[in-house]
Design a protein around this motif. Structure first.
Motif, PDB file in Angstrom:
ATOM      1  N   ASP A 108       0.856  -1.175   0.000  1.00 14.61           N
ATOM      2  CA  ASP A 108       0.000   0.000   0.000  1.00 14.61           C
ATOM      3  C   ASP A 108       0.898   1.233   0.000  1.00 14.61           C
ATOM      4  O   ASP A 108       1.637   1.463   0.972  1.00 14.61           O
ATOM      5  CB  ASP A 108      -0.896   0.001   1.237  1.00 14.61           C
ATOM      6  N   PRO A 109       0.897   2.025  -1.076  1.00 16.44           N
ATOM      7  CA  PRO A 109       1.792   3.182  -1.154  1.00 16.44           C
ATOM      8  C   PRO A 109       1.532   4.233  -0.087  1.00 16.44           C
ATOM      9  O   PRO A 109       2.392   5.074   0.180  1.00 16.44           O
ATOM     10  CB  PRO A 109       1.528   3.734  -2.556  1.00 16.44           C
ATOM     11  N   VAL A 114       8.934   3.839  -0.039  1.00 18.36           N
ATOM     12  CA  VAL A 114       9.964   3.186  -0.852  1.00 18.36           C
ATOM     13  C   VAL A 114      10.969   4.242  -1.283  1.00 18.36           C
ATOM     14  O   VAL A 114      10.590   5.326  -1.745  1.00 18.36           O
ATOM     15  CB  VAL A 114       9.343   2.511  -2.088  1.00 18.36           C
ATOM     16  N   SER A 115      12.249   3.962  -1.128  1.00 12.43           N
ATOM     17  CA  SER A 115      13.278   4.919  -1.524  1.00 12.43           C
ATOM     18  C   SER A 115      13.319   5.060  -3.035  1.00 12.43           C
ATOM     19  O   SER A 115      12.900   4.159  -3.781  1.00 12.43           O
ATOM     20  CB  SER A 115      14.645   4.469  -1.018  1.00 12.43           C
ATOM     21  N   ALA A 116      13.832   6.187  -3.507  1.00  9.60           N
ATOM     22  CA  ALA A 116      13.960   6.410  -4.943  1.00  9.60           C
ATOM     23  C   ALA A 116      14.879   5.371  -5.578  1.00  9.60           C
ATOM     24  O   ALA A 116      14.676   4.953  -6.722  1.00  9.60           O
ATOM     25  CB  ALA A 116      14.484   7.821  -5.211  1.00  9.60           C
ATOM     26  N   ALA A 117      15.892   4.936  -4.817  1.00  5.65           N
ATOM     27  CA  ALA A 117      16.830   3.942  -5.347  1.00  5.65           C
ATOM     28  C   ALA A 117      16.144   2.590  -5.543  1.00  5.65           C
ATOM     29  O   ALA A 117      16.285   1.955  -6.604  1.00  5.65           O
ATOM     30  CB  ALA A 117      18.015   3.789  -4.398  1.00  5.65           C
ATOM     31  N   ARG A 134       2.139  -4.453 -12.789  1.00  3.73           N
ATOM     32  CA  ARG A 134       2.556  -3.954 -11.484  1.00  3.73           C
ATOM     33  C   ARG A 134       2.168  -2.468 -11.389  1.00  3.73           C
ATOM     34  O   ARG A 134       2.977  -1.597 -11.110  1.00  3.73           O
ATOM     35  CB  ARG A 134       4.057  -4.129 -11.238  1.00  3.73           C
ATOM     36  N   SER A 135       0.910  -2.219 -11.669  1.00  2.36           N
ATOM     37  CA  SER A 135       0.395  -0.856 -11.671  1.00  2.36           C
ATOM     38  C   SER A 135      -0.274  -0.536 -10.344  1.00  2.36           C
ATOM     39  O   SER A 135      -0.407  -1.389  -9.470  1.00  2.36           O
ATOM     40  CB  SER A 135      -0.609  -0.678 -12.807  1.00  2.36           C
ATOM     41  N   TRP A 136      -0.735   0.718 -10.206  1.00  2.00           N
ATOM     42  CA  TRP A 136      -1.479   1.083  -8.998  1.00  2.00           C
ATOM     43  C   TRP A 136      -2.782   0.294  -8.891  1.00  2.00           C
ATOM     44  O   TRP A 136      -3.347   0.153  -7.823  1.00  2.00           O
ATOM     45  CB  TRP A 136      -1.767   2.591  -8.981  1.00  2.00           C
ATOM     46  N   PRO A 183       5.056   7.048  -7.937  1.00  2.00           N
ATOM     47  CA  PRO A 183       4.984   8.217  -7.041  1.00  2.00           C
ATOM     48  C   PRO A 183       6.216   8.411  -6.155  1.00  2.00           C
ATOM     49  O   PRO A 183       6.349   9.457  -5.522  1.00  2.00           O
ATOM     50  CB  PRO A 183       3.753   7.912  -6.172  1.00  2.00           C
ATOM     51  N   PHE A 184       7.134   7.443  -6.104  1.00  2.49           N
ATOM     52  CA  PHE A 184       8.282   7.538  -5.215  1.00  2.49           C
ATOM     53  C   PHE A 184       9.533   8.084  -5.911  1.00  2.49           C
ATOM     54  O   PHE A 184      10.641   7.982  -5.367  1.00  2.49           O
ATOM     55  CB  PHE A 184       8.572   6.173  -4.597  1.00  2.49           C
ATOM     56  N   GLY A 185       9.363   8.665  -7.098  1.00  2.00           N
ATOM     57  CA  GLY A 185      10.498   9.263  -7.803  1.00  2.00           C
ATOM     58  C   GLY A 185      11.588   8.280  -8.141  1.00  2.00           C
ATOM     59  O   GLY A 185      12.761   8.496  -7.785  1.00  2.00           O
ATOM     60  N   PRO A 186      11.281   7.186  -8.808  1.00  2.00           N
ATOM     61  CA  PRO A 186      12.281   6.148  -9.067  1.00  2.00           C
ATOM     62  C   PRO A 186      13.507   6.668  -9.812  1.00  2.00           C
ATOM     63  O   PRO A 186      13.378   7.361 -10.827  1.00  2.00           O
ATOM     64  CB  PRO A 186      11.514   5.122  -9.912  1.00  2.00           C
TER      65      PRO A 186
END
Length: 288
Positions: A108-109, A114-117, A134-136, A183-186
């Protein structure tokens, strides 16, 4: 090769899975989420699970251990559910098992950071294998002991459903706008710099060798299982080197329907009927 075990008891179905996977116990005293050769999505989903799951593990991503499971259809004779009986009867022989993670929760986001890395590694990996699931809408990730685990890679490598067009399909870009980790800026560039050099011909040959021969036989256009395994290597190897340049990350388009192919969305409800109401909710915590 994957470790082979024998199923000793069918425990319960996981009904939110499109192919009706089930939890089974095996003769090694392990508990597994079992995916069946007799499910409507076919054996190619099991091939994808093995190649992509084992590749992800070798790249340092968390993927539950995979095994092959021998199933005697007689196990299904005592099952009261007709759907389960039919599936077990249709799946005698070698099936796929994924290590069951007890107490795991669906990602659940809003509840898990989750880190960007790490997000970059998962997005890059999904771009490499062209994971459309593996979508929202359906993250296909679990949180277990505080760590992120990747599950369900059956809807990957779409090109292996049409080998004549595989080269063109494998060269296409990857739209990660609706990815669960967008959303976590991968940090895709850093992920590519770290992971792409690891995807060698030797590594891909090794993971392709983990697929049982019986899931590869009789593929049109190939005269041997080794030739078919080679085609997986040839599709993934060049993609690993350049896919980071063709990943799109735009704002998610929540009004757009799923971009998953028809063969997947047609089986989005439990096999082969509509979902049933259950008082128990703990099955969702161990999704597929």
């Amino acid at each position: 090769m994957l470790t082979e075990v024998t199923a000793t008891r069918y425990v319960t179905p996981l009904r939110e899975g499109g192919s009706l996977p089930g939890i089974v116990e095996a003769d090694d005293l392990g508990t597994y989420v079992m995916k069946f050769t007799g499910a409507g999505q076919g054996r190619k989903t099991l091939v994808a699970e093995v190649i992509c799951g084992e590749l992800g593990r070798r790249l340092g991503l968390r993927v539950p251990d995979l095994v092959t499971i021998q199933l005697d259809p007689v196990i299904g004779l005592s099952e009261p559910d007709q759907e389960v009986q039919e599936l077990l009867k249709a799946s005698g022989g070698l099936n796929l098992g994924m290590d069951f993670l007890p107490g795991s929760l669906g990602f659940d986001p809003l509840a898990y950071e989750v880190s960007a890395a790490e997000a970059g590694k998962v997005v890059w990996f999904d771009a490499l294998i062209n994971n459309v699931d593996r979508s929202w809408r359906n993250p296909n990730m679990l949180v277990w002991h505080g760590d992120l685990w990747l599950i369900d890679h059956g809807a990957t490598m779409i090109w292996h459903h049409n080998w004549p067009g595989a080269a063109a399909s494998a060269a296409k870009p990857y739209d990660a706008s609706d990815h669960a980790l967008a959303p976590f800026g991968p940090d895709v560039a850093a992920a590519a710099a770290e992971l792409a050099p690891l995807v060698t011909e030797e590594l891909l040959t090794e993971v392709a060798a983990d697929v049982p021969d019986e899931w590869l036989v009789d593929e049109p256009g190939f005269d041997s299982t080794d030739a078919l395994r080679r085609s997986y290597v040839e599709a993934l190897l060049p993609r690993a080197a350049t896919i980071h340049e063709r990943i799109t990350l735009n704002p998610p388009t929540k009004s757009r329907p799923s971009q998953a192919p028809g063969w997947l969305t047609e089986h989005a409800t439990p096999w082969p009927h509509a979902p049933k109401k259950h008082a128990q909710t703990d099955e969702k915590d161990a999704r597929r």
